[in-house]
Design a protein around this motif. Structure first.
Motif, short mmCIF file in Angstrom:
data_model
loop_
_atom_site.label_atom_id
_atom_site.label_comp_id
_atom_site.label_asym_id
_atom_site.label_seq_id
_atom_site.Cartn_x
_atom_site.Cartn_y
_atom_site.Cartn_z
N THR A 212 -2.08 -9.25 -1.81
CA THR A 212 -1.78 -8.55 -3.13
C THR A 212 -0.65 -9.53 -3.95
O THR A 212 -0.35 -9.08 -5.04
CB THR A 212 -1.58 -7.15 -3.10
OG1 THR A 212 -0.32 -7.02 -2.14
CG2 THR A 212 -2.50 -6.33 -2.51
N VAL B 17 -4.87 -2.73 0.72
CA VAL B 17 -5.42 -3.85 -0.03
C VAL B 17 -4.56 -5.17 0.58
O VAL B 17 -3.22 -4.92 0.45
CB VAL B 17 -5.19 -3.97 -1.45
CG1 VAL B 17 -5.86 -5.05 -2.03
CG2 VAL B 17 -5.84 -2.69 -2.06
N VAL C 133 -1.53 2.81 -3.07
CA VAL C 133 -2.01 1.71 -2.32
C VAL C 133 -0.76 1.06 -1.60
O VAL C 133 0.15 0.83 -1.96
CB VAL C 133 -2.19 0.46 -3.67
CG1 VAL C 133 -2.62 -0.70 -3.09
CG2 VAL C 133 -3.01 1.17 -4.57
N ALA D 142 -5.02 -3.68 -6.38
CA ALA D 142 -4.02 -2.89 -6.01
C ALA D 142 -3.53 -2.22 -7.66
O ALA D 142 -3.33 -0.75 -7.36
CB ALA D 142 -2.79 -3.70 -5.51
N GLY E 59 -6.37 -9.66 -5.41
CA GLY E 59 -5.53 -8.36 -4.36
C GLY E 59 -4.68 -7.89 -5.63
O GLY E 59 -4.65 -6.49 -5.51
N PHE E 60 -3.71 -8.64 -6.39
CA PHE E 60 -2.99 -7.85 -7.30
C PHE E 60 -3.64 -6.98 -8.02
O PHE E 60 -3.27 -5.78 -8.41
CB PHE E 60 -2.02 -8.64 -7.91
CG PHE E 60 -1.03 -8.08 -8.72
CD1 PHE E 60 -0.01 -7.49 -8.33
CD2 PHE E 60 -1.16 -8.21 -10.35
CE1 PHE E 60 0.86 -6.73 -9.02
CE2 PHE E 60 -0.13 -7.62 -10.99
CZ PHE E 60 0.90 -6.98 -10.48
N ALA F 125 4.51 -1.96 -1.40
CA ALA F 125 4.48 -3.35 -0.44
C ALA F 125 4.50 -3.15 0.81
O ALA F 125 5.60 -2.54 1.41
CB ALA F 125 5.17 -4.15 -1.28
N ALA G 30 -0.05 -2.19 -0.26
CA ALA G 30 -0.29 -3.60 -0.69
C ALA G 30 0.30 -4.68 0.08
O ALA G 30 1.40 -4.87 0.32
CB ALA G 30 0.20 -3.71 -2.23
N ILE H 285 2.25 1.88 -6.02
CA ILE H 285 2.03 0.57 -5.00
C ILE H 285 3.14 0.37 -4.13
O ILE H 285 4.06 0.27 -4.57
CB ILE H 285 1.76 -0.81 -5.71
CG1 ILE H 285 0.40 -0.56 -6.94
CG2 ILE H 285 1.83 -1.99 -5.04
CD1 ILE H 285 0.39 -1.70 -7.86
#
Length: 282
Positions: free
Chosen positions: A14, A11, A33, A23, A19-20, A53, A35, A51
């Protein structure tokens, strides 16, 4: 592990908003995810269970290569279920005076960057029979006064989405467009800040022509920020697009989007012009 724990979803964009919310919703469902965010400080804020990042700048091909490598070299050999093309910017100003560099930036991020993500992840998506979920906008169906630059990017993504879907139909790659109406996100606030910055660049004559329009653009963005549909509602529809066995080619979210996407097909241009100008008190 459940089957969802064995699938990745990328995604972009995010750090906040759709987006957030997406996720978070996908992570709750058990997907892992990846992100995408542009800054490390945002990466630190959003990282949580399921998640992960990753730094993704749509205008920096090296970050997209790193993203593709992360997917390919996943330590658990999880397939890529989907990419949610969400990152973007909103530059709102009268076409007469918007600096061309701002127009280029809108297209670079919100069109070329989206295609760059698709190209980087296409091998993994084709290998897994995955899905491309493009986040469009009501602005990709109807261009309001003062929103022409943003709409230009969203109209372009409609064309890219449709062509990609038709090109890849025999390859098993599903391509889906999500079309929200006004959403209560930080992008609306950023759009106001950008409009205020650009308004300072106008000549006295342009101020005379467009001050009322700038006020209308700001009021419209504030209305979306305060009363738009929630990012979580859009995230739920995105989840459906990823999970439905036979997904629709497009999902429309929000009453304003449903109504206006229908009206634009039938109303004469002059009638639609009057309706939109009246809505913005122009």
């Amino acid at each position: 592990m459940s089957s969802k724990n064995q699938e990745l979803v990328v995604v972009t964009g995010t750090s906040s908003g759709i987006g957030f919310a997406t996720a978070k919703r996908l992570a709750e469902e058990g997907y892992h995810v990846l992100a995408g965010v542009r800054r490390q400080e945002d990466a630190d804020k959003i990282s949580q269970k399921n998640i992960e990042a990753v730094i993704v700048d749509l205008t920096n091909v090296d970050t997209l290569k790193e993203l593709a490598k992360r997917v390919k070299d996943d330590p658990y050999h999880r397939p890529l279920r989907a990419v949610v093309n969400n990152a973007g910017i909103a530059i709102n100003a009268p076409l007469e005076m918007v600096p061309l560099d701002e127009l280029r930036r809108q297209i670079e991020v919100s069109v070329i960057g989206q295609v760059a993500v698709i190209q980087a992840l296409a091998p993994a998506l084709l290998a897994s029979g995955g899905r491309v979920v493009n986040i469009g906008s009501l602005g990709g169906k109807i261009s309001m006064p003062g929103f022409g630059i943003y709409s230009a990017a969203k109209f372009a993504m409609e064309a890219i989405n449709d062509s990609l879907r038709r090109e890849m139909a025999s390859s098993g790659l599903k391509v889906i467009m999500i079309t929200p109406g006004g959403v209560s996100t930080r992008m609306s606030e950023q759009g106001i800040t950008t409009a205020e910055r650009l308004a300072k660049l106008m000549t006295p004559e342009q101020h005379q022509r467009h001050d009322r329009l700038f006020a209308a653009v700001k009021a419209q963005a504030e209305a979306w920020a305060s009363h738009g549909i929630s990012p979580e509602k859009v995230a739920t529809v995105i989840l459906r697009a990823i999970q439905d066995r036979k997904p629709k080619t497009r999902y429309v979210v929000g009453r304003d989007s449903v109504l206006l996407t229908r009206l634009v097909r039938f109303l004469p241009d002059r009638v639609l012009d009057r309706m939109l100008r009246s809505q913005m008190n122009l």
